[in-house]
Design a protein around this motif. Structure first.
Motif, PDB file in Angstrom:
ATOM      1  N   VAL A 106     -27.259  14.996  37.768  1.00  0.00           N
ATOM      2  CA  VAL A 106     -27.842  14.518  36.502  1.00  0.00           C
ATOM      3  C   VAL A 106     -28.901  13.457  36.761  1.00  0.00           C
ATOM      4  O   VAL A 106     -29.928  13.400  36.075  1.00  0.00           O
ATOM      5  N   HIS A 107     -28.679  12.640  37.778  1.00  0.00           N
ATOM      6  CA  HIS A 107     -29.611  11.549  38.080  1.00  0.00           C
ATOM      7  C   HIS A 107     -30.671  11.927  39.106  1.00  0.00           C
ATOM      8  O   HIS A 107     -31.510  11.092  39.468  1.00  0.00           O
ATOM      9  N   GLY A 108     -30.628  13.151  39.613  1.00  0.00           N
ATOM     10  CA  GLY A 108     -31.615  13.581  40.603  1.00  0.00           C
ATOM     11  C   GLY A 108     -31.371  13.068  41.998  1.00  0.00           C
ATOM     12  O   GLY A 108     -32.284  13.000  42.822  1.00  0.00           O
ATOM     13  N   TYR A 109     -30.107  12.737  42.305  1.00  0.00           N
ATOM     14  CA  TYR A 109     -29.731  12.187  43.606  1.00  0.00           C
ATOM     15  C   TYR A 109     -29.237  13.330  44.495  1.00  0.00           C
ATOM     16  O   TYR A 109     -28.566  14.251  44.022  1.00  0.00           O
ATOM     17  N   TRP A 110     -29.505  13.274  45.787  1.00  0.00           N
ATOM     18  CA  TRP A 110     -29.365  14.430  46.672  1.00  0.00           C
ATOM     19  C   TRP A 110     -27.958  14.876  47.055  1.00  0.00           C
ATOM     20  O   TRP A 110     -27.774  16.040  47.431  1.00  0.00           O
ATOM     21  N   PRO A 111     -26.878  14.045  47.037  1.00  0.00           N
ATOM     22  CA  PRO A 111     -25.569  14.570  47.444  1.00  0.00           C
ATOM     23  C   PRO A 111     -24.979  15.505  46.369  1.00  0.00           C
ATOM     24  O   PRO A 111     -24.208  15.099  45.497  1.00  0.00           O
ATOM     25  N   VAL A 112     -25.391  16.760  46.420  1.00  0.00           N
ATOM     26  CA  VAL A 112     -24.983  17.797  45.467  1.00  0.00           C
ATOM     27  C   VAL A 112     -24.620  19.037  46.282  1.00  0.00           C
ATOM     28  O   VAL A 112     -25.426  19.487  47.100  1.00  0.00           O
ATOM     29  N   THR A 113     -23.438  19.589  46.077  1.00  0.00           N
ATOM     30  CA  THR A 113     -22.987  20.682  46.927  1.00  0.00           C
ATOM     31  C   THR A 113     -22.305  21.787  46.125  1.00  0.00           C
ATOM     32  O   THR A 113     -21.800  21.558  45.024  1.00  0.00           O
ATOM     33  N   VAL A 114     -22.274  22.966  46.733  1.00  0.00           N
ATOM     34  CA  VAL A 114     -21.440  24.083  46.284  1.00  0.00           C
ATOM     35  C   VAL A 114     -20.284  24.166  47.272  1.00  0.00           C
ATOM     36  O   VAL A 114     -20.502  24.203  48.490  1.00  0.00           O
ATOM     37  N   SER A 115     -19.052  24.199  46.768  1.00  0.00           N
ATOM     38  CA  SER A 115     -17.880  24.178  47.651  1.00  0.00           C
ATOM     39  C   SER A 115     -16.982  25.368  47.326  1.00  0.00           C
ATOM     40  O   SER A 115     -16.545  25.529  46.178  1.00  0.00           O
ATOM     41  N   ILE A 116     -16.696  26.187  48.345  1.00  0.00           N
ATOM     42  CA  ILE A 116     -15.895  27.402  48.159  1.00  0.00           C
ATOM     43  C   ILE A 116     -14.824  27.451  49.247  1.00  0.00           C
ATOM     44  O   ILE A 116     -15.135  27.543  50.443  1.00  0.00           O
ATOM     45  N   GLY A 117     -13.570  27.383  48.835  1.00  0.00           N
ATOM     46  CA  GLY A 117     -12.450  27.514  49.756  1.00  0.00           C
ATOM     47  C   GLY A 117     -11.678  28.794  49.465  1.00  0.00           C
ATOM     48  O   GLY A 117     -11.730  29.325  48.356  1.00  0.00           O
ATOM     49  N   LEU A 118     -10.967  29.273  50.455  1.00  0.00           N
ATOM     50  CA  LEU A 118     -10.146  30.472  50.291  1.00  0.00           C
ATOM     51  C   LEU A 118      -8.783  30.247  50.932  1.00  0.00           C
ATOM     52  O   LEU A 118      -8.694  29.791  52.079  1.00  0.00           O
ATOM     53  N   ALA A 119      -7.736  30.567  50.168  1.00  0.00           N
ATOM     54  CA  ALA A 119      -6.372  30.568  50.694  1.00  0.00           C
ATOM     55  C   ALA A 119      -5.867  32.002  50.747  1.00  0.00           C
ATOM     56  O   ALA A 119      -6.083  32.786  49.818  1.00  0.00           O
ATOM     57  N   VAL A 120      -5.211  32.361  51.840  1.00  0.00           N
ATOM     58  CA  VAL A 120      -4.584  33.669  51.998  1.00  0.00           C
ATOM     59  C   VAL A 120      -3.131  33.433  52.383  1.00  0.00           C
ATOM     60  O   VAL A 120      -2.840  32.648  53.293  1.00  0.00           O
ATOM     61  N   ARG A 121      -2.210  34.089  51.671  1.00  0.00           N
ATOM     62  CA  ARG A 121      -0.772  33.896  51.890  1.00  0.00           C
ATOM     63  C   ARG A 121      -0.384  32.424  51.782  1.00  0.00           C
ATOM     64  O   ARG A 121       0.441  31.918  52.529  1.00  0.00           O
ATOM     65  N   GLY A 122      -0.998  31.732  50.853  1.00  0.00           N
ATOM     66  CA  GLY A 122      -0.653  30.339  50.598  1.00  0.00           C
ATOM     67  C   GLY A 122      -1.238  29.338  51.568  1.00  0.00           C
ATOM     68  O   GLY A 122      -0.912  28.158  51.493  1.00  0.00           O
ATOM     69  N   GLU A 123      -2.123  29.767  52.468  1.00  0.00           N
ATOM     70  CA  GLU A 123      -2.692  28.861  53.475  1.00  0.00           C
ATOM     71  C   GLU A 123      -4.215  28.845  53.363  1.00  0.00           C
ATOM     72  O   GLU A 123      -4.854  29.899  53.277  1.00  0.00           O
TER      73      GLU A 123
ATOM     74  N   LEU B  19     -19.780   0.789  54.893  1.00  0.00           N
ATOM     75  CA  LEU B  19     -19.163   1.495  53.779  1.00  0.00           C
ATOM     76  C   LEU B  19     -20.232   2.208  52.971  1.00  0.00           C
ATOM     77  O   LEU B  19     -21.289   1.638  52.681  1.00  0.00           O
ATOM     78  N   ARG B  20     -19.972   3.460  52.602  1.00  0.00           N
ATOM     79  CA  ARG B  20     -20.876   4.245  51.774  1.00  0.00           C
ATOM     80  C   ARG B  20     -20.105   4.823  50.596  1.00  0.00           C
ATOM     81  O   ARG B  20     -18.885   4.914  50.617  1.00  0.00           O
ATOM     82  N   ASN B  21     -20.840   5.232  49.558  1.00  0.00           N
ATOM     83  CA  ASN B  21     -20.252   5.882  48.388  1.00  0.00           C
ATOM     84  C   ASN B  21     -21.238   6.948  47.935  1.00  0.00           C
ATOM     85  O   ASN B  21     -22.313   6.634  47.435  1.00  0.00           O
ATOM     86  N   SER B  22     -20.884   8.230  48.152  1.00  0.00           N
ATOM     87  CA  SER B  22     -21.862   9.303  47.930  1.00  0.00           C
ATOM     88  C   SER B  22     -21.760   9.965  46.570  1.00  0.00           C
ATOM     89  O   SER B  22     -22.739  10.524  46.075  1.00  0.00           O
ATOM     90  N   GLY B  23     -20.576   9.997  45.970  1.00  0.00           N
ATOM     91  CA  GLY B  23     -20.394  10.703  44.720  1.00  0.00           C
ATOM     92  C   GLY B  23     -20.124  12.192  44.875  1.00  0.00           C
ATOM     93  O   GLY B  23     -20.051  12.909  43.879  1.00  0.00           O
ATOM     94  N   SER B  24     -19.952  12.682  46.100  1.00  0.00           N
ATOM     95  CA  SER B  24     -19.629  14.091  46.331  1.00  0.00           C
ATOM     96  C   SER B  24     -18.576  14.191  47.424  1.00  0.00           C
ATOM     97  O   SER B  24     -18.867  13.920  48.592  1.00  0.00           O
ATOM     98  N   ALA B  25     -17.369  14.597  47.043  1.00  0.00           N
ATOM     99  CA  ALA B  25     -16.290  14.748  48.035  1.00  0.00           C
ATOM    100  C   ALA B  25     -16.679  15.755  49.109  1.00  0.00           C
ATOM    101  O   ALA B  25     -16.438  15.542  50.300  1.00  0.00           O
ATOM    102  N   ALA B  26     -17.275  16.874  48.689  1.00  0.00           N
ATOM    103  CA  ALA B  26     -17.623  17.917  49.655  1.00  0.00           C
ATOM    104  C   ALA B  26     -18.689  17.439  50.635  1.00  0.00           C
ATOM    105  O   ALA B  26     -18.620  17.730  51.833  1.00  0.00           O
ATOM    106  N   GLN B  27     -19.681  16.705  50.150  1.00  0.00           N
ATOM    107  CA  GLN B  27     -20.695  16.149  51.050  1.00  0.00           C
ATOM    108  C   GLN B  27     -20.057  15.189  52.044  1.00  0.00           C
ATOM    109  O   GLN B  27     -20.395  15.179  53.233  1.00  0.00           O
TER     110      GLN B  27
END
Length: 337
Positions: free
Chosen positions: A156-173, A247-255
Motif C-alpha cells: 500500500v505504501h510502495g515499499y519493496w518487501p512484498v512477496t508471494v508465499s506458497i507452501g505445500l503439505a503432503v500427508r500432514g508434512e 535490528l530490522r523490521n520488514s513487514g513481511s514474514a516471508a521476506q
C-alpha cells in the motif's frame, strides 16, 4: 534439543475455509503422489508465483506512475479492528484488491491441474470468518497454504518487501516452499531433502554464534493491544541490552525467511504473525538452508490455524535469542514443549 517438525495433521476440500477447530472438511481422497514427485508441484508453484508476481508488479507500477487502476489495486480494506474498538482488540491488518486477485489466480490455476487438492488461503480464510487459535490439522490430501501478497501494508505504501508465499503439505508434512519477491525478482525455492535456492543458487543460513553477532529482524505484527505493545518493546530492549548487533523490521514474514535462509539476516522472530500462510513456505526454506524453526521462546514450533509465534535461524543464534526473550517474558518465560 533438535528442531521439531510442526504439529500438523488433517485437511481437505478445494478452497477450504478453516472451521472453529482449525480444520477443513474432508472429501473423497485421490491417490497420493509420491514425495519423489515434488518436482511437478514445485514447477507449478513457481509458475503461479511468477504470474501473481506480475500482477503485483503491474499494480505497483501503476500506483507509482499514477496510471489507471493503480489506486483501485491498492484500495485498502481492513481485516483488523473497527474504528473505536477497545484497545485490547486493536489491530491494523489490511487487504487490497490485488491480494484477492492474486489468491484467486493462484488457487484457480493449481485447482485446474489438481482439482482434488486442498487449499488454505489468507484472503479466503478471512472471508470465511477467520481461523481459530488452535494447531492447524492437516490430513493426507496435498494441501496448499498460500499468502498471495505478504506485506500488504508495504504494498500500500510502495515499499519493496512484498512477496508471494506458497507452501505445500503432503500427508500432514510441509514439503515444499516457494517465495517470490516480484519487486526484486527474487525466487526462493525449497523441497524437503532437496536444499534451498535463491534464483537457482544454493543458499545457507548465517553463522552468527549469538546475539552479539546477530542481525535480527522482528515484525511487530498487526496487534495494537497496549499490553502486547509493552511486551514487544521490552523484548527489543532486552536484545539491545544484550548487545544485539542490529535490528530490522520488514513487514513481511516471508521476506524475512528468505533473508534468514540466504544468510543476509541471522534470525527472525515474531509473536503474532497472521496465520499459517505467513510461514508454511518459509518453514521448508529455512530448514533446507540449514536452519531451525522454533517458537519465539525456544520451544517447539506449532503451525497454528490462527496467529502464531516463530523464531528461526541457525541453532546457536536461535537458542541465544530465545534466552534473552525469556528473560522479559511474564511468568518467567519457560520454553514451551
Amino acid at each position: 534439543a533438535g528442531d521439531a517438525k510442526p504439529r500438523v495433521q488433517a485437511s481437505s476440500d478445494a478452497l477450504a475455509h478453516l472451521d472453529d477447530r482449525g480444520t477443513t472438511t474432508d472429501r473423497v481422497a485421490e491417490p497420493m503422489p509420491d514425495l519423489d514427485d515434488l518436482s511437478a508441484f514445485r514447477d507449478l508453484a513457481v509458475q503461479v508465483a511468477r504470474a501473481a508476481g506480475r500482477m503485483i508488479r503491474e499494480a505497483h507500477a501503476q500506483r507509482a506512475g499514477g496510471g489507471d487502476g493503480g489506486e483501485l489495486s491498492v484500495a485498502v480494506e481492513s481485516k483488523g479492528s473497527e474504528q473505536g474498538a477497545p484497545a485490547a482488540e486493536a489491530s491494523v491488518d489490511l487487504v487490497t484488491a490485488t491480494d484477492k486477485a492474486c489468491e484467486e489466480l493462484i488457487i484457480g490455476t493449481i485447482r485446474e491441474r489438481f482439482p482434488k487438492h486442498c487449499f488454505i488461503g489468507e484472503e479466503s480464510t478471512f472471508a470465511g470468518g477467520g481461523a481459530a487459535d488452535a494447531p492447524l490439522e492437516l490430513g493426507e490430501q496435498p494441501t496448499w497454504i498460500i499468502d498471495p501478497l505478504d506485506g500488504t501494508t508495504n504494498f500500500v505504501h510502495g515499499y519493496w518487501p512484498v512477496t508471494v508465499s506458497i507452501g505445500l503439505a503432503v500427508r500432514g508434512e510441509l514439503v515444499l516452499g516457494v517465495i517470490f519477491n516480484p519487486l526484486l525478482d527474487e525466487m526462493c525455492v525449497a523441497t524437503k531433502g532437496g536444499g534451498a535456492t535463491l534464483n537457482g543458487r544454493p543458499i545457507r543460513v548465517g553463522g552468527a554464534a549469538g546475539v552479539g553477532e546477530a542481525l535480527v529482524v522482528n515484525n511487530l505484527g498487526a496487534s495494537r493491544n497496549p499490553a502486547m505493545n509493552t511486551l514487544a518493546t521490552a523484548r527489543i530492549g532486552a536484545l539491545l541490552q544484550a548487545s544485539l548487533r542490529g535490528l530490522r523490521n520488514s513487514g513481511s514474514a516471508a521476506q524475512n525467511m528468505i533473508d534468514v535462509a540466504a544468510g543476509r539476516l541471522d534470525a527472525y522472530f515474531e509473536d503474532g504473525f497472521g496465520g499459517p500462510w505467513d510461514v508454511a513456505a518459509g518453514y521448508v526454506i529455512v530448514h533446507e538452508a540449514g536452519g531451525v524453526f522454533r517458537d519465539h521462546l525456544g520451544g517447539p514450533f506449532t503451525l497454528r490455524a490462527g496467529k502464531g509465534q516463530v523464531l528461526c535461524g541457525n541453532a546457536a543464534v536461535v537458542e541465544d535469542i530465545a534466552r534473552v526473550l525469556r528473560s522479559v517474558e511474564p511468568g518467567g518465560g519457560q520454553a514451551r514443549g
